[in-house]
Write a protein that holds these residues in place. Sequence first.
Motif, PDB file in Angstrom:
ATOM      1  N   LEU A  93       0.421  -1.457   0.110  1.00 25.94           N
ATOM      2  CA  LEU A  93      -0.090  -0.086   0.153  1.00 25.94           C
ATOM      3  C   LEU A  93       1.046   0.882  -0.134  1.00 25.94           C
ATOM      4  CD1 LEU A  93      -2.738  -0.890   2.928  1.00 25.94           C
ATOM      5  CD2 LEU A  93      -2.628  -0.598   0.670  1.00 25.94           C
ATOM      6  N   GLU A  94       1.138   2.129  -1.177  1.00 24.76           N
ATOM      7  CA  GLU A  94       1.678   3.223  -1.340  1.00 24.76           C
ATOM      8  C   GLU A  94       0.896   3.883  -1.829  1.00 24.76           C
ATOM      9  OE1 GLU A  94       5.451   3.429  -3.381  1.00 24.76           O
ATOM     10  OE2 GLU A  94       5.031   1.349  -4.400  1.00 24.76           O
ATOM     11  N   ASP A  95       1.093   5.262  -1.673  1.00 19.17           N
ATOM     12  CA  ASP A  95       1.036   6.571  -2.352  1.00 19.17           C
ATOM     13  C   ASP A  95       1.207   7.019  -4.020  1.00 19.17           C
ATOM     14  OD1 ASP A  95      -0.113   7.441   0.080  1.00 19.17           O
ATOM     15  OD2 ASP A  95       1.368   8.645   0.572  1.00 19.17           O
ATOM     16  N   ALA A  96       0.837   7.516  -4.704  1.00 21.31           N
ATOM     17  CA  ALA A  96       0.926   6.880  -5.397  1.00 21.31           C
ATOM     18  C   ALA A  96       0.205   8.511  -7.354  1.00 21.31           C
ATOM     19  CB  ALA A  96       1.254   5.902  -6.571  1.00 21.31           C
ATOM     20  N   LEU A  97       0.149   8.341  -7.742  1.00 19.37           N
ATOM     21  CA  LEU A  97       0.298   9.347  -9.193  1.00 19.37           C
ATOM     22  C   LEU A  97       0.278   8.836 -10.887  1.00 19.37           C
ATOM     23  CD1 LEU A  97      -1.374  11.999  -8.957  1.00 19.37           C
ATOM     24  CD2 LEU A  97       0.188  12.865 -10.132  1.00 19.37           C
ATOM     25  N   TYR A 114      -1.316   6.209 -22.966  1.00 22.86           N
ATOM     26  CA  TYR A 114       0.587   6.186 -22.177  1.00 22.86           C
ATOM     27  C   TYR A 114       0.357   6.812 -21.057  1.00 22.86           C
ATOM     28  CZ  TYR A 114       4.830   9.046 -22.615  1.00 22.86           C
ATOM     29  OH  TYR A 114       6.210   9.584 -21.862  1.00 22.86           O
ATOM     30  N   LEU A 115       1.384   6.150 -20.069  1.00 24.05           N
ATOM     31  CA  LEU A 115       1.708   6.518 -18.786  1.00 24.05           C
ATOM     32  C   LEU A 115       2.129   7.032 -17.822  1.00 24.05           C
ATOM     33  CD1 LEU A 115      -1.186   3.731 -16.932  1.00 24.05           C
ATOM     34  CD2 LEU A 115      -1.651   6.265 -17.695  1.00 24.05           C
ATOM     35  N   TRP A 116       2.332   8.377 -17.146  1.00 24.22           N
ATOM     36  CA  TRP A 116       3.366   8.091 -16.588  1.00 24.22           C
ATOM     37  C   TRP A 116       3.025   7.281 -14.664  1.00 24.22           C
ATOM     38  CZ3 TRP A 116       4.729  14.153 -17.368  1.00 24.22           C
ATOM     39  CH2 TRP A 116       5.213  14.188 -18.467  1.00 24.22           C
ATOM     40  N   HIS A 117       3.834   6.884 -13.701  1.00 21.45           N
ATOM     41  CA  HIS A 117       3.759   6.548 -13.022  1.00 21.45           C
ATOM     42  C   HIS A 117       5.070   6.475 -12.148  1.00 21.45           C
ATOM     43  CE1 HIS A 117       2.353   2.561 -10.963  1.00 21.45           C
ATOM     44  NE2 HIS A 117       1.459   3.591  -9.915  1.00 21.45           N
ATOM     45  N   TRP A 118       4.127   7.206 -10.864  1.00 18.43           N
ATOM     46  CA  TRP A 118       5.177   7.461  -9.956  1.00 18.43           C
ATOM     47  C   TRP A 118       4.642   7.123  -8.851  1.00 18.43           C
ATOM     48  CZ3 TRP A 118       4.156  10.215  -5.809  1.00 18.43           C
ATOM     49  CH2 TRP A 118       5.020  10.848  -4.457  1.00 18.43           C
ATOM     50  N   LYS A 119       5.764   6.746  -7.690  1.00 16.35           N
ATOM     51  CA  LYS A 119       4.958   6.276  -6.748  1.00 16.35           C
ATOM     52  C   LYS A 119       5.900   7.103  -5.543  1.00 16.35           C
ATOM     53  CE  LYS A 119       4.285   1.176  -8.392  1.00 16.35           C
ATOM     54  NZ  LYS A 119       5.499   0.412  -8.465  1.00 16.35           N
ATOM     55  N   ALA A 120       5.940   6.806  -4.043  1.00 18.95           N
ATOM     56  CA  ALA A 120       6.126   7.185  -3.602  1.00 18.95           C
ATOM     57  C   ALA A 120       7.839   6.566  -2.785  1.00 18.95           C
ATOM     58  CB  ALA A 120       5.411   7.839  -1.588  1.00 18.95           C
ATOM     59  N   SER A 121       7.515   4.760  -2.869  1.00 17.15           N
ATOM     60  CA  SER A 121       8.775   4.972  -2.649  1.00 17.15           C
ATOM     61  C   SER A 121       9.701   5.135  -3.722  1.00 17.15           C
ATOM     62  CB  SER A 121       8.669   3.160  -2.711  1.00 17.15           C
ATOM     63  OG  SER A 121       7.797   2.908  -3.629  1.00 17.15           O
ATOM     64  N   THR A 122       9.503   4.845  -4.687  1.00 18.28           N
ATOM     65  CA  THR A 122      10.639   5.790  -5.252  1.00 18.28           C
ATOM     66  C   THR A 122      10.690   7.171  -5.410  1.00 18.28           C
ATOM     67  OG1 THR A 122       9.872   4.815  -7.902  1.00 18.28           O
ATOM     68  CG2 THR A 122      11.667   3.191  -6.692  1.00 18.28           C
ATOM     69  N   VAL A 150       9.504   8.265 -12.615  1.00 18.22           N
ATOM     70  CA  VAL A 150       8.842   7.922 -13.047  1.00 18.22           C
ATOM     71  C   VAL A 150       8.824   6.791 -13.938  1.00 18.22           C
ATOM     72  CG1 VAL A 150       6.763   9.221 -14.903  1.00 18.22           C
ATOM     73  CG2 VAL A 150       7.020  10.531 -12.731  1.00 18.22           C
ATOM     74  N   THR A 151       7.711   6.189 -13.852  1.00 10.30           N
ATOM     75  CA  THR A 151       7.577   4.703 -15.437  1.00 10.30           C
ATOM     76  C   THR A 151       7.301   5.499 -16.084  1.00 10.30           C
ATOM     77  OG1 THR A 151       7.702   3.384 -13.254  1.00 10.30           O
ATOM     78  CG2 THR A 151       7.757   2.192 -15.120  1.00 10.30           C
ATOM     79  N   GLU A 152       7.442   4.736 -17.231  1.00 11.41           N
ATOM     80  CA  GLU A 152       6.639   5.050 -19.021  1.00 11.41           C
ATOM     81  C   GLU A 152       5.924   4.001 -18.993  1.00 11.41           C
ATOM     82  OE1 GLU A 152       8.154   8.042 -21.804  1.00 11.41           O
ATOM     83  OE2 GLU A 152       9.644   6.246 -21.193  1.00 11.41           O
ATOM     84  N   LEU A 153       4.731   3.756 -18.900  1.00 12.56           N
ATOM     85  CA  LEU A 153       3.400   2.480 -19.141  1.00 12.56           C
ATOM     86  C   LEU A 153       2.674   2.579 -20.405  1.00 12.56           C
ATOM     87  CD1 LEU A 153       1.963   1.878 -15.768  1.00 12.56           C
ATOM     88  CD2 LEU A 153       4.237   0.908 -16.369  1.00 12.56           C
ATOM     89  N   THR A 154       3.026   1.792 -20.745  1.00 13.21           N
ATOM     90  CA  THR A 154       2.057   1.662 -21.555  1.00 13.21           C
ATOM     91  C   THR A 154       0.340   0.538 -21.587  1.00 13.21           C
ATOM     92  OG1 THR A 154       3.426   1.683 -23.995  1.00 13.21           O
ATOM     93  CG2 THR A 154       0.807   1.349 -24.534  1.00 13.21           C
ATOM     94  N   ALA A 155      -0.656   0.784 -21.438  1.00 16.11           N
ATOM     95  CA  ALA A 155      -2.163  -0.089 -20.720  1.00 16.11           C
ATOM     96  C   ALA A 155      -3.263   0.395 -22.130  1.00 16.11           C
ATOM     97  CB  ALA A 155      -1.899   0.898 -19.839  1.00 16.11           C
TER      98      ALA A 155
END
Lengths: 572, 258
Positions: free
Chosen positions: A407-411, A439-447, A451-456
């Motif tokens: 469980l972590e904060d993310a955007l 096309y996504l930018w995924h950011w997580k509080a643990s890192t 920002v990881t680039e994703l394709t969904a």
Amino acid sequence: MKIRTIAFLLILFGTLAVFSLTYAQNAPEASERGKEVYENSCAHCHGIEGRGDGSAAENLLPKPRDFTRGLYKIRSTEAGQLPTDQDLFDIITVGMPGSSMPEWETALSTEERWQVVAYIKTFYEGFKENENPPKQITLEGKISYAEQSVEIGKELYVELGCVECHGNVGRGDGTSAPTLTDSWGFQTWPANLTQGWNYRGGADTEDIFKRFIGGIAGSPMPAFEGDSFLNFGLTAEESKRLIELENRDEMTEAEEEESGKFYEKMDTAVDIALSIKEGAEMSAAEMQTYNDAMKVVYEKSWHLANYVKSLMPEKRPEPAIGNNVLRSQYVQGTLPAIDDAVWETFEAGYFPLVGQVVIEPRQFNPTIDGVHVKSFYSDTEVAFLFVWDDRTHTTGDEIDEATGKPLEDALAVQFPVKVPQGPTAPKPYFLGGGRLPVYLWHWKASTPEQVTELTAKGINNAEAQEAQGELQVQSTYIDGQYKLWVKRALKTEDKKDLQLEPGVFVPIAFSAWDGSNGDVDTKRTMTSWYTFTLEPVPSSRRFVYPPIIAILSVGLLFGLRAFVQRRNTEDV
Amino acid sequence: MKKLSLFTICLIILIGSWVFLEFVVGGIISVPIPNSVIAMYMGLIVIAILVHISVEDSQFREFLRPIHETLVDDRRRTHRRVLVVLIPLFLLGYTYAIIAQRANPPGSPRDAHPSPPLELTYKDEVIGTMQDVVNPFRHYEKDDPEAFKAHVENGKRVYHQNCFYCHGDHLDGQGHFAPYLQPLPANFQDPGIIPNFQESFFFWRIAKGGPGLPAAGTPWDSAMPIWEDHLTKDEIWDVILFLSEYTGYQFRTFGEAH
């Protein structure tokens, strides 16, 4: 004429009087009609027997009120008292913002609302036993909003420990925030005081004042109950001095004695207050002590209310819809870094978030209100600043039982891979499903620096891109607020990335996760599609054409005059 | 009072009509009219005025008289000087505003009620043709009021566990998530919704959600979930009963005019 005016005024005031009479009357006797209204409109949340256990309650937090215990949050009455009928009527009329309790002004008539007030009172015996009307809080002696009062309020805010729950600047991020439960044993969060639109009982200074004096029954939020909260019995200076003494690591003997005296004084005042509550006879001197102490409490509460009021914007920002799209501003040269003061100089685009209630696991009770976004671009790059409030900084130490994931904060920021051409061209689906990928930018509080680039291709079907582009990332978490800064080149080599160009309207959407609210996977908050554009540099033609047209028009006017004059002479 | 010249009257009519369309109809009565439509109305009014003033020669000359006087008459010198400054200034500002105007995103035309498919399905199971399928519990309304009540009650439960966040407690499309969704959730209290559709149409919309819409309904924008993933067939029929019971509107049955 005069008689007509008088007749008109008479009719007008007559109607008004009748209206206010029906309004001011107290709740009628409980009737069949009240029960009917209740079972039709309220029971699915508040339960057939008023226990707050209707069929919809399962998914809701805060839970619908259990009416059988006589605990009401929003009252105009002193602590420990029941609400007045008018209090109940008012809260039913306007609803409780920030919770699922709706307003009933549109759906129920005034009379029906009074009937239902009478009916919900039957769930709690206390309403019958109490012959004395509840004691109402007086608003006399109101201290109006002023810089100075706000300053005093700010000191009190720290002194009284509001910080522990509501945090340094009021974003509800105090150290005790994640540990609170209400009188029914459910988790509850301290209000984010900067979001007045989510206050349950309204955000006028008077409303806030009443919450301190009357308390928010059932909630862990402390209230003045004739006890030592607000240092009852001490003057403002005395209570300041006491706190100063208590904050020392060590006290001298004289100081020990001084603080002991203060405690004695408070105990005396509290004892008197308790006796008064029990209805005992008091001497004139005791009454004087009590009245003086009450006066200080009221003053402090007004200062506090003014301070709380100063924390919030006047109203909720307008969402960035319609023509109010998110516009990235052009700058020459390097783009501002995360801490650059230039970010503060203009309004952000505001994107309110709603719970994701479409796909399991669902989030019915979002804790993140919205994301504020600003952006700049240069000839080669674009930078975004995303800002959002979150009461806790959760970095994935805890594992969600259902999914086995941390469980972590993310955007996440979502764009289409290709910008749809024209208004009727298909976009990727809401939530990223359908034929067209996002096309996504995924950011997580643990890192926090990544920002990881994703394709969904769907909400559950996202993959990290093999080629991770050169995204530069910075982030901070201060006083209950995340700031995330992301910079990318306008054009990239990667075919799966979105390519950006000034003047093009690009769909954009957001998702946010609050780990401490159990957000993980599809359990999150999100927005539908909005629009973002790199605002083109204004064309320099705007300095060329308008003067030309103005000069031409002058020529035309003179020409016209000459023409008319010549015709006149010819006519003659 | 001095009689108004024909020119002033025409000017007043023009400005008055514009103010009426833009602020009275658009603002106070709050039926905003698109700019193109206002331009069309204004064009019509200008034509009407031109026709009116050009019917007779004398009328036309009367109309031109103030313009004529302003241009050459010595008594109108101040008017003339003011106008020769104001008109170019206005044009300067106006053209600047037009050129410097920010581009706005294109609107998204959307058919809120596109034609449904011919066949009604639940997941992959074919229920029947869209025209003929009826709510299997509707007949209880006459045959077995107790059973009907139980189905409506169940529909109410389904609604309040799943739909009210968007469609609202009052079924008016004003749920607490609603203001932040584009397009807005449907308002079932709108007299133009339930009475215009068959129950099978609603079944289709609920079962397939936004993504089930054809392209004309811009399925990619809609937040309406695909409910066949969460609800049973019976639950969908029950919630449909609840929608009409609560609002008091009757669904259209096949054969009635659209």
